[in-house]
Design a protein around this motif. Structure first.
Motif, PDB file in Angstrom:
ATOM      1  N   LEU A   1       1.311   2.002  11.693  1.00 46.33           N
ATOM      2  CA  LEU A   1       0.310   2.584  10.809  1.00 46.33           C
ATOM      3  C   LEU A   1       0.353   4.106  10.870  1.00 46.33           C
ATOM      4  N   GLU A   2      -0.301   4.731   9.892  1.00 50.42           N
ATOM      5  CA  GLU A   2      -0.412   6.179   9.896  1.00 50.42           C
ATOM      6  C   GLU A   2      -1.598   6.601  10.763  1.00 50.42           C
ATOM      7  N   PRO A   3      -1.464   7.695  11.521  1.00 44.96           N
ATOM      8  CA  PRO A   3      -2.632   8.219  12.233  1.00 44.96           C
ATOM      9  C   PRO A   3      -3.647   8.739  11.230  1.00 44.96           C
ATOM     10  N   ALA A   4      -4.920   8.527  11.519  1.00 46.68           N
ATOM     11  CA  ALA A   4      -5.978   8.954  10.610  1.00 46.68           C
ATOM     12  C   ALA A   4      -6.042  10.477  10.591  1.00 46.68           C
TER      13      ALA A   4
ATOM     14  N   MET B   1     -10.033   2.362  -3.272  1.00 44.62           N
ATOM     15  CA  MET B   1     -10.323   3.641  -3.917  1.00 44.62           C
ATOM     16  C   MET B   1      -9.571   3.728  -5.240  1.00 44.62           C
ATOM     17  N   LEU B   2     -10.137   4.493  -6.175  1.00 45.93           N
ATOM     18  CA  LEU B   2      -9.514   4.717  -7.467  1.00 45.93           C
ATOM     19  C   LEU B   2      -8.400   5.749  -7.316  1.00 45.93           C
ATOM     20  N   THR B   3      -7.213   5.407  -7.800  1.00 46.61           N
ATOM     21  CA  THR B   3      -6.056   6.297  -7.694  1.00 46.61           C
ATOM     22  C   THR B   3      -5.285   6.267  -9.019  1.00 46.61           C
ATOM     23  N   ASP B   4      -4.191   7.006  -9.052  1.00 42.76           N
ATOM     24  CA  ASP B   4      -3.348   7.028 -10.246  1.00 42.76           C
ATOM     25  C   ASP B   4      -2.170   6.052 -10.135  1.00 42.76           C
ATOM     26  N   SER B   5      -2.359   4.957  -9.396  1.00 43.19           N
ATOM     27  CA  SER B   5      -1.334   3.912  -9.314  1.00 43.19           C
ATOM     28  C   SER B   5      -1.284   3.128 -10.618  1.00 43.19           C
ATOM     29  N   PRO B   6      -0.097   2.830 -11.145  1.00 45.09           N
ATOM     30  CA  PRO B   6       0.000   2.017 -12.357  1.00 45.09           C
ATOM     31  C   PRO B   6      -0.299   0.552 -12.061  1.00 45.09           C
ATOM     32  N   HIS B   7      -1.040  -0.099 -12.944  1.00 42.07           N
ATOM     33  CA  HIS B   7      -1.428  -1.489 -12.726  1.00 42.07           C
ATOM     34  C   HIS B   7      -0.234  -2.434 -12.750  1.00 42.07           C
ATOM     35  N   SER B   8       0.856  -1.993 -13.376  1.00 42.55           N
ATOM     36  CA  SER B   8       2.016  -2.850 -13.594  1.00 42.55           C
ATOM     37  C   SER B   8       2.925  -2.955 -12.377  1.00 42.55           C
ATOM     38  N   ARG B   9       2.649  -2.187 -11.346  1.00 43.54           N
ATOM     39  CA  ARG B   9       3.465  -2.188 -10.139  1.00 43.54           C
ATOM     40  C   ARG B   9       2.640  -2.704  -8.958  1.00 43.54           C
ATOM     41  N   PRO B  10       3.305  -3.064  -7.856  1.00 44.40           N
ATOM     42  CA  PRO B  10       2.535  -3.465  -6.672  1.00 44.40           C
ATOM     43  C   PRO B  10       1.550  -2.373  -6.286  1.00 44.40           C
ATOM     44  N   LEU B  11       0.304  -2.762  -6.022  1.00 43.30           N
ATOM     45  CA  LEU B  11      -0.729  -1.791  -5.683  1.00 43.30           C
ATOM     46  C   LEU B  11      -0.630  -1.446  -4.203  1.00 43.30           C
ATOM     47  N   PRO B  12      -0.440  -0.169  -3.871  1.00 43.98           N
ATOM     48  CA  PRO B  12      -0.262   0.224  -2.463  1.00 43.98           C
ATOM     49  C   PRO B  12      -1.522  -0.026  -1.637  1.00 43.98           C
ATOM     50  N   VAL B  13      -1.323  -0.338  -0.373  1.00 41.26           N
ATOM     51  CA  VAL B  13      -2.404  -0.431   0.605  1.00 41.26           C
ATOM     52  C   VAL B  13      -2.038   0.482   1.771  1.00 41.26           C
ATOM     53  N   THR B  14      -2.904   1.439   2.044  1.00 40.74           N
ATOM     54  CA  THR B  14      -2.678   2.394   3.130  1.00 40.74           C
ATOM     55  C   THR B  14      -3.396   1.921   4.386  1.00 40.74           C
ATOM     56  N   GLY B  15      -2.684   1.894   5.491  1.00 38.88           N
ATOM     57  CA  GLY B  15      -3.279   1.529   6.771  1.00 38.88           C
ATOM     58  C   GLY B  15      -3.268   2.708   7.720  1.00 38.88           C
ATOM     59  N   ASN B  16      -4.399   2.985   8.371  1.00 39.92           N
ATOM     60  CA  ASN B  16      -4.434   4.075   9.344  1.00 39.92           C
ATOM     61  C   ASN B  16      -5.413   3.754  10.454  1.00 39.92           C
ATOM     62  N   THR B  17      -5.303   4.510  11.531  1.00 37.44           N
ATOM     63  CA  THR B  17      -6.162   4.321  12.695  1.00 37.44           C
ATOM     64  C   THR B  17      -6.232   5.612  13.485  1.00 37.44           C
ATOM     65  N   SER B  18      -7.331   5.806  14.207  1.00 38.71           N
ATOM     66  CA  SER B  18      -7.476   6.960  15.104  1.00 38.71           C
ATOM     67  C   SER B  18      -6.855   6.705  16.465  1.00 38.71           C
ATOM     68  N   ASP B  19      -6.437   5.464  16.719  1.00 36.60           N
ATOM     69  CA  ASP B  19      -5.829   5.074  17.985  1.00 36.60           C
ATOM     70  C   ASP B  19      -4.322   5.308  17.897  1.00 36.60           C
ATOM     71  N   VAL B  20      -3.829   6.318  18.596  1.00 33.49           N
ATOM     72  CA  VAL B  20      -2.420   6.688  18.499  1.00 33.49           C
ATOM     73  C   VAL B  20      -1.512   5.542  18.935  1.00 33.49           C
ATOM     74  N   GLY B  21      -1.875   4.884  20.038  1.00 35.21           N
ATOM     75  CA  GLY B  21      -1.070   3.769  20.514  1.00 35.21           C
ATOM     76  C   GLY B  21      -1.043   2.622  19.526  1.00 35.21           C
ATOM     77  N   LEU B  22      -2.196   2.340  18.921  1.00 33.94           N
ATOM     78  CA  LEU B  22      -2.280   1.264  17.937  1.00 33.94           C
ATOM     79  C   LEU B  22      -1.477   1.625  16.691  1.00 33.94           C
ATOM     80  N   ALA B  23      -1.532   2.874  16.272  1.00 34.77           N
ATOM     81  CA  ALA B  23      -0.757   3.315  15.118  1.00 34.77           C
ATOM     82  C   ALA B  23       0.729   3.084  15.359  1.00 34.77           C
ATOM     83  N   HIS B  24       1.187   3.401  16.558  1.00 34.41           N
ATOM     84  CA  HIS B  24       2.608   3.230  16.883  1.00 34.41           C
ATOM     85  C   HIS B  24       2.995   1.750  16.927  1.00 34.41           C
ATOM     86  N   SER B  25       2.168   0.932  17.572  1.00 33.15           N
ATOM     87  CA  SER B  25       2.524  -0.473  17.744  1.00 33.15           C
ATOM     88  C   SER B  25       2.466  -1.261  16.433  1.00 33.15           C
ATOM     89  N   LEU B  26       1.575  -0.863  15.521  1.00 34.90           N
ATOM     90  CA  LEU B  26       1.414  -1.594  14.264  1.00 34.90           C
ATOM     91  C   LEU B  26       2.106  -0.922  13.088  1.00 34.90           C
TER      92      LEU B  26
END
Length: 281
Positions: free
Chosen positions: A150-153, A123-148
């Motif tokens: 990740l953020e809950p969706a 997705m297009l965001t206001d992240s600067p190109h000169s820095r590491p580009l963030p990657v957001t991880g999320n899931t609807s599975d609460v157990g999976l979010a905890h084990s990995l």
């Protein structure tokens, strides 16, 4: 489609062209994996049911038997890694019958019984190109979010086929994860090898395997130098980028957390164990 017994520790990786794929960063991951490992086509979904050809038009191309019409399609392939098989799904975002389209994919996924389904987006965001580009991880599975870790969706708002498919996977009882790369909005034209590289790094974390990067690190560096040069010619853009960098510094770089440092060290160990060249075709 073959059942689970035909594949080794299968994981599904999905990306769609279009609204969900800023700078083609997500679908470039699928292309990279298919080009890097031995890959077989499983099937194509019939395009007549899901595409409006006035929006996603067929193309005329030169083929082995002369000029031919190439129709938009969603393909399912299998890439054979040494450690596991990846079921790769990619194609343009469909225009029609999304629920039926997702039901077709869910049926195919169930026949494989994958360990996990990973949906990629950018997705297009206001992240600067000169820095590491963030990657957001999320899931609807609460157990999976905890084990990995990740953020809950919790997103609310308009969604694309990636969101609809992720929801369908969750409702079908399949373990699903979404990874979204941030692409600087002021340099949105494809390709963006830096964003693709960022997605591959997070994919390595989830798969716990070393993925050969080939020339992607060099391409990412060249891309950043090119953007640096263009920005230096426009004082307004340069000032804007400096503002974004200052904001990110003030908020704290997510890449500097203990968890992210540990992930980077684990990647280093995996690549060292895999050897300097990694798997080849």
């Amino acid at each position: 489609m073959a059942g689970r017994g035909q594949y080794t520790r299968p994981v599904v990786v999905v990306a769609f062209e279009g609204w969900n794929d800023a700078a083609d960063a997500a679908t470039s991951v699928i292309e990279h994996l298919a080009d890097t490992f031995p890959t077989d086509l499983v099937f194509d979904i019939d395009s007549d049911d899901y595409y409006d050809y006035q929006i996603v038009r067929p193309r005329v191309a030169d083929g082995a038997d002369g000029r031919e019409i190439v129709w938009p399609k969603t393909s399912m392939q299998v890439s054979h890694l040494p450690e596991r098989d990846l079921i790769l799904v990619s194609g343009p975002e469909p225009n029609l019958h999304w629920q039926r389209f997702c039901s077709t994919l869910i049926s195919a996924f169930r026949s494989v019984e994958p360990e996990m389904i990973i949906v990629l987006g950018a997705m297009l965001t206001d992240s600067p190109h000169s820095r590491p580009l963030p990657v957001t991880g999320n899931t609807s599975d609460v157990g999976l979010a905890h084990s990995l870790g990740l953020e809950p969706a919790d997103y609310e708002g308009p969604t694309g086929i990636t969101g609809v498919l992720s929801d369908a996977c969750h409702r079908a009882g399949l373990r699903e994860v979404s990874l979204w790369a941030s692409v600087p909005h002021y340099v949105a034209a494809p390709p963006n090898p830096k964003a693709t590289l960022a997605l591959l790094a997070r994919l390595e974390d989830l798969l716990d395997v070393a993925l050969p990067l080939d020339d992607l690190p060099e391409l990412a560096q060249a891309w950043q130098r090119g953007v640096d040069e263009l920005a230096s010619e426009d004082s307004e853009i340069s000032d804007y980028i400096e503002t974004l960098e200052a904001q990110q510094d003030e908020n704290g770089l997510p890449q500097a957390t203990g968890d992210s440092i540990a992930r980077e060290f684990e990647r280093y160990l995996r690549r060292r164990d895999a050897g300097p060249s990694g798997p080849t075709n």
